[in-house]
Design a protein around this motif. Structure first.
Motif, PDB file in Angstrom:
ATOM      1  N   ALA A 483       0.820  -1.210   0.000  1.00 35.42           N
ATOM      2  CA  ALA A 483       0.000   0.000   0.000  1.00 35.42           C
ATOM      3  C   ALA A 483       0.852   1.257   0.000  1.00 35.42           C
ATOM      4  O   ALA A 483       0.583   2.202  -0.750  1.00 35.42           O
ATOM      5  CB  ALA A 483      -0.939  -0.010   1.213  1.00 35.42           C
ATOM      6  N   THR A 484       1.888   1.299   0.836  1.00 32.86           N
ATOM      7  CA  THR A 484       2.738   2.480   0.860  1.00 32.86           C
ATOM      8  C   THR A 484       3.511   2.649  -0.439  1.00 32.86           C
ATOM      9  O   THR A 484       3.779   3.779  -0.875  1.00 32.86           O
ATOM     10  CB  THR A 484       3.716   2.412   2.036  1.00 32.86           C
ATOM     11  N   ALA A 485       3.874   1.535  -1.087  1.00 28.52           N
ATOM     12  CA  ALA A 485       4.527   1.639  -2.391  1.00 28.52           C
ATOM     13  C   ALA A 485       3.571   2.221  -3.427  1.00 28.52           C
ATOM     14  O   ALA A 485       3.973   3.014  -4.285  1.00 28.52           O
ATOM     15  CB  ALA A 485       5.033   0.273  -2.832  1.00 28.52           C
ATOM     16  N   MET A 486       2.295   1.862  -3.364  1.00 24.54           N
ATOM     17  CA  MET A 486       1.318   2.447  -4.285  1.00 24.54           C
ATOM     18  C   MET A 486       1.094   3.925  -3.998  1.00 24.54           C
ATOM     19  O   MET A 486       0.753   4.692  -4.904  1.00 24.54           O
ATOM     20  CB  MET A 486      -0.003   1.688  -4.178  1.00 24.54           C
ATOM     21  N   MET A 487       1.291   4.326  -2.764  1.00 26.23           N
ATOM     22  CA  MET A 487       1.151   5.742  -2.421  1.00 26.23           C
ATOM     23  C   MET A 487       2.399   6.548  -2.776  1.00 26.23           C
ATOM     24  O   MET A 487       2.450   7.745  -2.542  1.00 26.23           O
ATOM     25  CB  MET A 487       0.854   5.892  -0.935  1.00 26.23           C
ATOM     26  N   GLY A 488       3.408   5.883  -3.307  1.00 29.14           N
ATOM     27  CA  GLY A 488       4.581   6.612  -3.757  1.00 29.14           C
ATOM     28  C   GLY A 488       5.729   6.601  -2.786  1.00 29.14           C
ATOM     29  O   GLY A 488       6.690   7.339  -2.960  1.00 29.14           O
ATOM     30  N   ARG A 489       5.681   5.771  -1.776  1.00 28.02           N
ATOM     31  CA  ARG A 489       6.776   5.730  -0.809  1.00 28.02           C
ATOM     32  C   ARG A 489       7.019   4.287  -0.418  1.00 28.02           C
ATOM     33  O   ARG A 489       6.093   3.569  -0.081  1.00 28.02           O
ATOM     34  CB  ARG A 489       6.432   6.551   0.428  1.00 28.02           C
ATOM     35  N   GLN A 490       8.274   3.886  -0.478  1.00 25.32           N
ATOM     36  CA  GLN A 490       8.629   2.532  -0.106  1.00 25.32           C
ATOM     37  C   GLN A 490       9.180   2.546   1.315  1.00 25.32           C
ATOM     38  O   GLN A 490      10.174   3.208   1.610  1.00 25.32           O
ATOM     39  CB  GLN A 490       9.674   1.954  -1.061  1.00 25.32           C
ATOM     40  N   ILE A 491       8.543   1.836   2.200  1.00 31.34           N
ATOM     41  CA  ILE A 491       8.919   1.881   3.609  1.00 31.34           C
ATOM     42  C   ILE A 491      10.229   1.120   3.830  1.00 31.34           C
ATOM     43  O   ILE A 491      10.603   0.238   3.056  1.00 31.34           O
ATOM     44  CB  ILE A 491       7.804   1.293   4.490  1.00 31.34           C
ATOM     45  N   LEU A 492      10.927   1.486   4.908  1.00 29.52           N
ATOM     46  CA  LEU A 492      12.180   0.831   5.239  1.00 29.52           C
ATOM     47  C   LEU A 492      11.952  -0.553   5.801  1.00 29.52           C
ATOM     48  O   LEU A 492      12.793  -1.431   5.654  1.00 29.52           O
ATOM     49  CB  LEU A 492      12.961   1.677   6.254  1.00 29.52           C
ATOM     50  N   GLY A 493      10.842  -0.756   6.466  1.00 29.82           N
ATOM     51  CA  GLY A 493      10.573  -2.058   7.058  1.00 29.82           C
ATOM     52  C   GLY A 493       9.289  -2.017   7.851  1.00 29.82           C
ATOM     53  O   GLY A 493       8.698  -0.957   8.086  1.00 29.82           O
ATOM     54  N   ALA A 494       8.865  -3.188   8.256  1.00 28.79           N
ATOM     55  CA  ALA A 494       7.657  -3.335   9.061  1.00 28.79           C
ATOM     56  C   ALA A 494       7.927  -4.343  10.160  1.00 28.79           C
ATOM     57  O   ALA A 494       8.577  -5.363   9.929  1.00 28.79           O
ATOM     58  CB  ALA A 494       6.476  -3.782   8.203  1.00 28.79           C
ATOM     59  N   ILE A 495       7.458  -4.037  11.358  1.00 24.82           N
ATOM     60  CA  ILE A 495       7.654  -4.910  12.505  1.00 24.82           C
ATOM     61  C   ILE A 495       6.284  -5.306  13.039  1.00 24.82           C
ATOM     62  O   ILE A 495       5.463  -4.434  13.342  1.00 24.82           O
ATOM     63  CB  ILE A 495       8.476  -4.216  13.606  1.00 24.82           C
ATOM     64  N   PRO A 496       6.014  -6.606  13.145  1.00 30.17           N
ATOM     65  CA  PRO A 496       4.728  -7.018  13.717  1.00 30.17           C
ATOM     66  C   PRO A 496       4.748  -6.894  15.233  1.00 30.17           C
ATOM     67  O   PRO A 496       5.713  -7.277  15.889  1.00 30.17           O
ATOM     68  CB  PRO A 496       4.607  -8.484  13.283  1.00 30.17           C
ATOM     69  N   VAL A 497       3.700  -6.340  15.770  1.00 26.43           N
ATOM     70  CA  VAL A 497       3.501  -6.272  17.219  1.00 26.43           C
ATOM     71  C   VAL A 497       2.182  -6.982  17.486  1.00 26.43           C
ATOM     72  O   VAL A 497       1.107  -6.426  17.235  1.00 26.43           O
ATOM     73  CB  VAL A 497       3.469  -4.825  17.725  1.00 26.43           C
ATOM     74  N   GLU A 498       2.315  -8.223  17.975  1.00 25.41           N
ATOM     75  CA  GLU A 498       1.171  -9.119  18.053  1.00 25.41           C
ATOM     76  C   GLU A 498       0.570  -9.220  16.648  1.00 25.41           C
ATOM     77  O   GLU A 498       1.259  -9.579  15.709  1.00 25.41           O
ATOM     78  CB  GLU A 498       0.188  -8.650  19.122  1.00 25.41           C
ATOM     79  N   ARG A 499      -0.691  -8.858  16.437  1.00 23.86           N
ATOM     80  CA  ARG A 499      -1.273  -8.933  15.091  1.00 23.86           C
ATOM     81  C   ARG A 499      -1.450  -7.549  14.475  1.00 23.86           C
ATOM     82  O   ARG A 499      -2.254  -7.362  13.564  1.00 23.86           O
ATOM     83  CB  ARG A 499      -2.599  -9.691  15.120  1.00 23.86           C
ATOM     84  N   ARG A 500      -0.716  -6.557  14.967  1.00 21.56           N
ATOM     85  CA  ARG A 500      -0.668  -5.242  14.352  1.00 21.56           C
ATOM     86  C   ARG A 500       0.707  -5.034  13.735  1.00 21.56           C
ATOM     87  O   ARG A 500       1.634  -5.828  13.948  1.00 21.56           O
ATOM     88  CB  ARG A 500      -0.980  -4.155  15.383  1.00 21.56           C
ATOM     89  N   VAL A 501       0.856  -3.961  12.970  1.00 28.46           N
ATOM     90  CA  VAL A 501       2.081  -3.709  12.228  1.00 28.46           C
ATOM     91  C   VAL A 501       2.550  -2.288  12.505  1.00 28.46           C
ATOM     92  O   VAL A 501       1.749  -1.337  12.483  1.00 28.46           O
ATOM     93  CB  VAL A 501       1.873  -3.911  10.710  1.00 28.46           C
ATOM     94  N   LEU A 502       3.854  -2.143  12.757  1.00 28.35           N
ATOM     95  CA  LEU A 502       4.484  -0.844  12.940  1.00 28.35           C
ATOM     96  C   LEU A 502       5.424  -0.607  11.765  1.00 28.35           C
ATOM     97  O   LEU A 502       6.267  -1.457  11.449  1.00 28.35           O
ATOM     98  CB  LEU A 502       5.253  -0.820  14.266  1.00 28.35           C
ATOM     99  N   LEU A 503       5.288   0.549  11.102  1.00 28.53           N
ATOM    100  CA  LEU A 503       6.030   0.844   9.885  1.00 28.53           C
ATOM    101  C   LEU A 503       7.159   1.826  10.155  1.00 28.53           C
ATOM    102  O   LEU A 503       7.066   2.687  11.033  1.00 28.53           O
ATOM    103  CB  LEU A 503       5.092   1.434   8.827  1.00 28.53           C
ATOM    104  N   PHE A 504       8.227   1.710   9.360  1.00 30.89           N
ATOM    105  CA  PHE A 504       9.369   2.623   9.427  1.00 30.89           C
ATOM    106  C   PHE A 504       9.583   3.200   8.033  1.00 30.89           C
ATOM    107  O   PHE A 504       9.618   2.454   7.052  1.00 30.89           O
ATOM    108  CB  PHE A 504      10.627   1.891   9.900  1.00 30.89           C
TER     109      PHE A 504
END
Length: 627
Positions: A483-504
């Motif tokens: 989704a972030t790539a479609m918005m024009g930005r490629q995230i550095l990474g994603a960390i799962p916290v339980e069943r949620r996601v934290l983006l960098f």
């Protein structure tokens, strides 16, 4: 936005774009009734057997800002991307490809085609992603104690570590920040893991300092820097392919051979003592007697004849042991190029169930970490079988839910079980079978539905309160990156916290009222985003992708500055690395898009203007009229 797909990732991606980024989405699918979960109610659905030119035009590829082919088949995604680029040369493409090398070649081909056509490679970005590659690090970290998700930014490495309340009180190492507080029910036997869609009070992402200080009884996820260590010498190909000697013979054969060696040694020593011969000569005579090629001891002393008879008896007993050793050794050599069985005495390993797309990537990831593995796969033609054979990883062919299969994988001596088949019910059944064999074992399973995962987690924690249980969704881990790539930005990474996601992500401060002209302390928005580092590199020398490494292998001096002073003022030329929730990153991108237009095009807005607020074009016309 146009999303083309035939599995759950397409629906999850459409929901991510609609719910988080508030984008109008068109979903191109073969059959809306068979793709799994229900898409968002306002999503426009176009049904077509294949993403050909007619189907893409009907979906709106000619006017769309971004298009994502996320079919399971790589060839279908490539065909859709090439067709969409021919229909709309300026469309942003986010392509799902399992073959990473092919993805790099495809991106270069499309960029070169744009240059030949008279444009530039940067006019329409191409991003190649793999859901398996995106989710594999998090899945591997789920079952391995002491490892965690690793992020790379501008040559620096960081890792997110989950700490229990006891570890939080006793830890002395440096911590950059606390990323999340785990659910208060995590330590409760009847508790559950929270998520965005489960309706359960989930973890607290990016908490405030006061909240961290008042939550000593909750686990936490902290961010630490990883120091650079010199690369260890990789084992040679010869040593990797060499068959271990201990695996040639079974334990019974080895003990039998050791017993015969001890018996022959004792006979030789006895012969040297009774006959007065030299020990070497006595050993030679004993070996001749053992193989029945010595002259009979007729007329020799009684001691010599008794020793010859006893040595001959030992030789007769040695014959079947030698035959068994030869058969076992030949069988081991025959299977050296085939699938390996778990070695005898295998313990403290990870049992990996499923060698499909995701399982193959997790297998490679765990092997990179040096984790011992035993794989279980029902399909002998599965994608990961060849990789397991090349890596010399033991594989059990069979259905994990059948009796004896998990036992053959030494599940009772395993450290953890990771169930990654595409069927959630199969994963659950395998986990329940493993729980009956090893009730205290660490388990992690792949489940798509959040509500189902919540019920499973609560039940397993209630029945086995001392065992660690985790559930992960591959699509929920991969969808934010797409989704972030479609918005024009490629995230550095994603960390799962339980069943949620934290983006960098790396964010340019210019055009963001939440960051520009504010101090570091004022930019903190608990639960939404937090500034972690400042890129001090000169804007002209900045690398566009902070995840990239130098191609020449040389070291790179990072320009990222952590431990920022709370009073530091952010200017329009600054670039920062932030940790954000999905909603927080969407809000930042929304404000940036409203200022400069989506994807850098001032004529396009990221989302429709809110009621009562005039659009940018309306404000511009009012300004001209006033002038």
């Amino acid at each position: 936005m146009v999303v083309c797909g035939d599995d759950a990732l397409a629906v999850r991606l459409a929901g991510e774009l609609h719910d988080i980024y508030r984008q109008p989405v068109t979903l191109l699918v073969p059959d809306a009734d068979t793709i799994g979960p229900e898409p968002p109610p306002t999503t426009r659905i176009v049904e077509a057997d294949a993403p050909d030119a007619a189907a893409l035009r009907e979906a709106g590829a000619a006017q769309t800002a971004a298009l994502a082919p996320v079919y399971e088949d790589d060839e279908t995604n490539i065909r859709a991307a090439l067709t969409a680029r021919r229909i709309n040369p300026r469309v942003r493409l986010v392509i799902r490809l399992y073959n990473r090398k092919l993805g790099r070649y495809l991106a270069q081909l499309l960029d070169q085609a744009a240059v030949v056509a008279g444009g530039s490679a940067g006019e329409s970005a191409i991003t190649v992603l793999s859901d398996a590659d995106t989710a594999a690090p998090a899945l591997a970290a789920t079952v391995v104690a002491g490892t965690s998700e690793v992020l790379q930014a501008d040559g620096l490495l960081f890792r997110a570590i989950e700490r229990t309340p006891q570890q939080r009180r006793t830890a002395t190492g440096p911590v950059l920040c606390t990323l999340a507080l785990l659910s208060s029910t995590t330590e409760d036997p009847a508790g559950t893991e929270g998520s965005d869609r489960s309706g359960v009070a989930g973890p607290r992402l990016l908490p405030a300092a006061m909240e961290i200080a008042q939550s000593a009884q909750r686990g936490a996820v902290v961010l630490e820097a990883v120091s650079h260590a010199p690369p260890t010498g990789a084992p040679s190909r010869l040593s990797t392919a060499r068959l271990p000697v201990m695996e040639l013979f079974s334990r019974r054969v080895r003990w039998s051979l050791a017993g015969f060696t001890a018996a022959v040694t004792a006979i030789a020593i006895t012969s040297a003592i009774t006959t007065g011969d030299h020990l070497v000569h006595a050993a030679d005579i004993t070996l001749l007697d053992l193989f029945s090629i010595n002259d009979p001891a007729v007329g020799d002393p009684t001691e010599r004849r008794l020793l010859q008879l006893f040595t001959g008896l030992v030789g007769l007993l040695l014959l079947p042991v030698l035959v068994a050793a030869v058969l076992e050794a030949s069988g081991s050599f025959r299977s050296a190029s085939a699938l390996r069985r778990p070695p005898r005495g295998t313990t403290d390993h990870v049992v990996l169930l499923g060698l499909g797309r995701v399982g193959t990537r997790v297998l490679a990831r765990l092997r990179e970490l040096g984790i011992p593995l035993v794989c279980v796969e029902e399909d002998p033609e599965a994608r990961g079988i060849a990789l397991a054979r090349s890596l010399r990883v033991p594989v059990i062919l069979g259905d994990a839910t059948q009796d004896g299969v998990l036992e053959a994988a030494r599940i009772h001596r395993a450290h953890a079980l990771l169930a990654l088949t595409s069927s959630g019910t199969t994963n659950l059944e395998a986990i329940l079978c493993a729980r009956n064999i090893a009730p205290e074992q660490r388990v992690a399973l792949r489940l798509y539905d959040d509500e189902f995962a919540t019920a499973v987690h609560r039940t397993l924690r209630t029945a086995h309160p001392q065992a660690l249980t985790r559930s992960r969704s591959v699509t929920s881990l991969a969808a934010p990156a797409f989704a972030t790539a479609m918005m024009g930005r490629q995230i550095l990474g994603a960390i799962p916290v339980e069943r949620r996601v934290l983006l960098f992500a790396a964010i340019d401060v210019a055009g963001l009222p939440q960051l520009e002209g504010r101090t570091i302390a004022d930019t903190l928005n608990p639960g939404h985003w937090r500034v972690l580092a400042l890129d001090t590199t000169d804007p002209a020398d900045r690398r566009p992708d902070l995840r990239a490494t130098r191609l020449d292998g040389q070291s790179h001096d990072s320009g990222l500055l952590f431990d920022l002073h709370p009073g530091h003022l952010l200017g329009p030329n600054d670039r920062v690395v932030i940790a954000a929730t999905r909603q927080g990153l969407a809000e930042l991108l929304h404000h940036q898009g409203m200022k400069q237009g989506a994807f850098g095009n001032p004529a396009t807005e990221i989302s429709p203007p809110k009621p009562g607020v005039k659009s940018l074009a309306g404000l511009e016309s009012m300004s001209h009229a006033r002038l």
